[in-house]
Design an enzyme around this catalytic site. Sequence first.
Site, mmCIF file in Angstrom:
data_model
loop_
_atom_site.group_PDB
_atom_site.id
_atom_site.type_symbol
_atom_site.label_atom_id
_atom_site.label_comp_id
_atom_site.label_asym_id
_atom_site.label_seq_id
_atom_site.Cartn_x
_atom_site.Cartn_y
_atom_site.Cartn_z
ATOM 1 N N ASN A 167 0.840 -1.206 0.000
ATOM 2 C CA ASN A 167 0.000 0.000 0.000
ATOM 3 C C ASN A 167 0.871 1.251 0.000
ATOM 4 O O ASN A 167 1.915 1.308 0.654
ATOM 5 C CB ASN A 167 -1.027 0.002 1.142
ATOM 6 C CG ASN A 167 -0.435 -0.188 2.516
ATOM 7 O OD1 ASN A 167 0.588 -0.829 2.692
ATOM 8 N ND2 ASN A 167 -1.087 0.376 3.513
ATOM 9 N N GLU B 166 0.287 5.254 0.448
ATOM 10 C CA GLU B 166 -0.698 6.279 0.818
ATOM 11 C C GLU B 166 -0.273 7.666 0.356
ATOM 12 O O GLU B 166 0.875 7.880 -0.047
ATOM 13 C CB GLU B 166 -0.885 6.245 2.344
ATOM 14 C CG GLU B 166 -1.423 4.896 2.814
ATOM 15 C CD GLU B 166 -1.676 4.825 4.308
ATOM 16 O OE1 GLU B 166 -1.212 5.712 5.060
ATOM 17 O OE2 GLU B 166 -2.352 3.865 4.726
ATOM 18 N N GLU C 148 -2.872 -5.016 -3.007
ATOM 19 C CA GLU C 148 -3.327 -5.985 -4.009
ATOM 20 C C GLU C 148 -3.284 -5.371 -5.401
ATOM 21 O O GLU C 148 -2.818 -5.985 -6.361
ATOM 22 C CB GLU C 148 -4.773 -6.418 -3.720
ATOM 23 C CG GLU C 148 -4.960 -7.128 -2.392
ATOM 24 C CD GLU C 148 -5.294 -6.183 -1.244
ATOM 25 O OE1 GLU C 148 -4.737 -5.060 -1.195
ATOM 26 O OE2 GLU C 148 -6.094 -6.579 -0.393
ATOM 27 N N CYS D 97 -10.179 -5.706 0.605
ATOM 28 C CA CYS D 97 -11.363 -4.845 0.693
ATOM 29 C C CYS D 97 -12.245 -5.063 -0.547
ATOM 30 O O CYS D 97 -11.864 -5.759 -1.495
ATOM 31 C CB CYS D 97 -10.938 -3.386 0.809
ATOM 32 S SG CYS D 97 -10.369 -2.686 -0.756
ATOM 33 N N CYS E 251 -10.724 -4.199 -4.038
ATOM 34 C CA CYS E 251 -9.666 -5.162 -4.391
ATOM 35 C C CYS E 251 -10.273 -6.501 -4.803
ATOM 36 O O CYS E 251 -9.759 -7.180 -5.692
ATOM 37 C CB CYS E 251 -8.685 -5.342 -3.246
ATOM 38 S SG CYS E 251 -7.582 -3.927 -3.043
HETATM 39 N N1 THU Z 1 -5.291 -1.687 2.445
HETATM 40 C C1 THU Z 1 -4.764 -2.433 1.431
HETATM 41 O O1 THU Z 1 -3.630 -2.179 0.968
HETATM 42 N N2 THU Z 1 -5.526 -3.450 0.926
HETATM 43 C C2 THU Z 1 -6.790 -3.718 1.326
HETATM 44 O O2 THU Z 1 -7.536 -4.377 0.611
HETATM 45 C C3 THU Z 1 -7.238 -3.188 2.619
HETATM 46 C C4 THU Z 1 -6.605 -1.895 3.007
HETATM 47 C C5 THU Z 1 -4.524 -0.541 2.928
HETATM 48 C C6 THU Z 1 -5.122 0.775 2.502
HETATM 49 C C7 THU Z 1 -4.596 1.717 3.558
HETATM 50 O O3 THU Z 1 -3.315 2.201 3.151
HETATM 51 C C8 THU Z 1 -4.426 0.828 4.792
HETATM 52 O O4 THU Z 1 -4.476 -0.510 4.339
HETATM 53 C C9 THU Z 1 -5.503 1.032 5.839
HETATM 54 O O5 THU Z 1 -6.763 0.918 5.283
HETATM 55 ZN ZN ZN Z 2 -8.210 -2.929 -1.196
#
Ligand code: THU
Ligand code: ZN
Length: 153
Positions: free
Chosen positions: A60, A62, A72, A104, A107
């Site tokens: 991830n 941000e 993902e 999530c 994804c």
């Molecule tokens: N996150 C992911 O990378 N994948 C997911 O499917 C769930 C959430 C990340 C997004 C954000 O940077 C952090 O987790 C908290 O939500």
């Molecule tokens: Zn996601």
Amino acid sequence: MREEIHTLKVEVFDSLDELPEDERGLIEQAMRAKGFAYAPYSNFKVGAAVLAGGIFRGSNQETAVYNGSHAERTALDGAAVADRKNRISKIAIVGDSDVPITPCGPCRQDIKEVEDLAGSPIVILMAGSKGAVWRVLGIDGLLPLAFGPANLK
Ligand code: THU
Ligand code: ZN
């Protein structure tokens, strides 16, 4: 009226050693990718690794306006830009948690798209930084009654 019951089978592995070698390797790559996450806002790092001939990693990333990318998707897109989008067979996702993390909603939709392209169920491995690993075969159980490419035909 008739009822349909849609079920989800989750295989629970108590340790990495119980997994086949390629899947253990994929989780280890996702753990390594988690180390490259950029998550100064949520402080929640996620790593992913996709098997598509080779292994493609993601984490991830941000931003200060909170529109970052998920692990993902960065891994899936890595495979896509290497021209492997329709050859994805497995994905591993590892989060900074004691329990396995699950993808999530958006994804799951991304996984649905590449599974339809591949034409066979994708293995989805979910893990935390320790403890059990969950293994699901195919996106269907995680995204039941999904809208997919076939709906646009
Ligand atoms: N996150 C992911 O990378 N994948 C997911 O499917 C769930 C959430 C990340 C997004 C954000 O940077 C952090 O987790 C908290 O939500
Ligand atoms: Zn996601």
